[in-house]
Design an enzyme around this catalytic site. Structure first.
Site, PDB file in Angstrom:
ATOM      1  N   SER A  18       0.815  -1.209   0.000  1.00  0.00           N
ATOM      2  CA  SER A  18       0.000   0.000   0.000  1.00  0.00           C
ATOM      3  C   SER A  18       0.856   1.270   0.000  1.00  0.00           C
ATOM      4  O   SER A  18       1.804   1.403   0.776  1.00  0.00           O
ATOM      5  CB  SER A  18      -0.922   0.028   1.221  1.00  0.00           C
ATOM      6  OG  SER A  18      -1.644   1.256   1.245  1.00  0.00           O
ATOM      7  N   LYS A  69     -13.475  -4.939   3.063  1.00  0.00           N
ATOM      8  CA  LYS A  69     -14.382  -3.811   2.792  1.00  0.00           C
ATOM      9  C   LYS A  69     -15.838  -4.138   3.108  1.00  0.00           C
ATOM     10  O   LYS A  69     -16.598  -3.245   3.489  1.00  0.00           O
ATOM     11  CB  LYS A  69     -14.226  -3.353   1.340  1.00  0.00           C
ATOM     12  CG  LYS A  69     -12.872  -2.718   1.074  1.00  0.00           C
ATOM     13  CD  LYS A  69     -12.749  -2.191  -0.338  1.00  0.00           C
ATOM     14  CE  LYS A  69     -11.377  -1.587  -0.564  1.00  0.00           C
ATOM     15  NZ  LYS A  69     -11.247  -0.942  -1.883  1.00  0.00           N
ATOM     16  N   ALA A 159     -24.478 -15.291  -9.337  1.00  0.00           N
ATOM     17  CA  ALA A 159     -25.391 -14.867  -8.272  1.00  0.00           C
ATOM     18  C   ALA A 159     -24.882 -13.618  -7.557  1.00  0.00           C
ATOM     19  O   ALA A 159     -25.678 -12.750  -7.162  1.00  0.00           O
ATOM     20  CB  ALA A 159     -25.594 -16.001  -7.273  1.00  0.00           C
ATOM     21  N   ARG A 160     -23.580 -13.498  -7.387  1.00  0.00           N
ATOM     22  CA  ARG A 160     -23.027 -12.307  -6.732  1.00  0.00           C
ATOM     23  C   ARG A 160     -23.207 -11.076  -7.605  1.00  0.00           C
ATOM     24  O   ARG A 160     -23.528  -9.989  -7.112  1.00  0.00           O
ATOM     25  CB  ARG A 160     -21.545 -12.506  -6.411  1.00  0.00           C
ATOM     26  CG  ARG A 160     -21.281 -13.541  -5.339  1.00  0.00           C
ATOM     27  CD  ARG A 160     -19.861 -13.462  -4.824  1.00  0.00           C
ATOM     28  NE  ARG A 160     -19.642 -12.254  -4.022  1.00  0.00           N
ATOM     29  CZ  ARG A 160     -18.476 -11.942  -3.475  1.00  0.00           C
ATOM     30  NH1 ARG A 160     -17.426 -12.734  -3.652  1.00  0.00           N
ATOM     31  NH2 ARG A 160     -18.344 -10.847  -2.757  1.00  0.00           N
TER      32      ARG A 160
END
Length: 282
Positions: A18, A69, A159-160
């Protein structure tokens, strides 16, 4: 003695890559805000404990990256409308009364980078959003609000993708945008803008869609950045698309989080330009 800096961090797994600490340090330098910002690696099943520990150590806020998240809103006392729509948060603010406010600045950062920094309008465009996890959920609403004509959400688990489309169907209707869900194998159309919101680049995996989705000269955007995104960028370039990684999104979403935390908007365009110049000189 000088007053201790206010403490912030980015939490994730992995998190060593990061660049958020460098971005926020530069924001603080340019705005005169007194903060310290660090990376925090948390175990895959230890996000909630990691947040509690950070708050106990005086943490004022944290950015949340993969894969937490969708876990972040569960810890919040209050969620922004963006978080309620997406079911995912990337920014937590720890208030002095002990409450936690969750927001999602990812979509704002993505749209700002595409439209302002890359100079590509999303209004009236056909967009392919690859992935249906927390990263995709965080940007779908702002993409619709930016005026995209059509958005296809493509995900390996249909489905997601369907669930993500369903949760945004009312907004799509309001925006007069067409919004559908498909598997990558079922894609037949091509698009003006392709956004890879999967972790495929981070995992070093193959690009999850066929090159047939690329219109000549389209924007192919990977939400990852740095070496992790290189395979996707090379693929896009080889097939006639304009490649862009997610560094600008990272800077712009960080600027939104900094504004939320400090009440000051940092000069994000300047910081992005500095980082791009530093990368090109390596």
């Amino acid at each position: 003695m000088s007053q201790a800096a206010d403490l912030y961090c980015v939490m994730g797994n992995p998190v060593a890559h990061s660049r958020s600490p460098a971005i926020h340090a530069r924001f603080a330098e340019l705005t005169g805000e007194h903060i310290a910002y660090e990376r925090r690696l948390v175990h895959m099943d230890g996000f909630a404990q990691g947040v509690r520990d950070f708050v106990a150590q005086g943490g004022r806020g944290c950015n949340v990256t993969v894969p937490f998240k969708t876990d972040a809103p569960l810890l919040a006392t209050e969620c922004s409308e963006r978080v309620q729509l997406a079911g995912a948060a990337n920014t937590l603010t720890f208030r002095t009364d002990g409450s936690i406010y969750a927001d999602n600045t990812d979509g704002l950062g993505l749209v700002a980078d595409i439209t302002r920094n890359a100079g590509v309008s999303l209004a009236g465009r056909d967009v392919l959003l690859v992935g249906a996890g927390g990263a995709a959920a965080g940007v779908l609403g702002p993409l619709l609000l930016a005026g995209a004509r059509h958005i296809t959400v493509a995900n390996r688990t249909l489905a997601r993708a369907q669930a993500l489309v369903q949760s945004h169907s009312a907004l799509a209707l309001l925006q007069k945008s067409e919004l559908i869900a498909l598997t990558p194998q079922a894609l037949e159309a091509n698009f003006d803008v392709i956004i890879n919101a999967t972790a495929s680049s981070l995992a070093g995996a193959e690009v999850p869609v066929s090159a047939s989705v690329l219109r000549p000269g389209c924007l192919a955007y990977d939400m990852m950045y740095g070496p992790a995104a290189q395979g996707f960028l090379d693929w896009a370039r080889q097939h006639g698309a304009v490649p862009r990684d997610g560094l600008g999104m990272l800077v712009e979403q960080a600027a939104e989080a900094f504004l939320l935390w400090r009440g000051v908007r940092p000069p994000s365009a300047q910081v992005l330009q500095e980082m791009q110049q530093a990368n090109s000189s390596k």
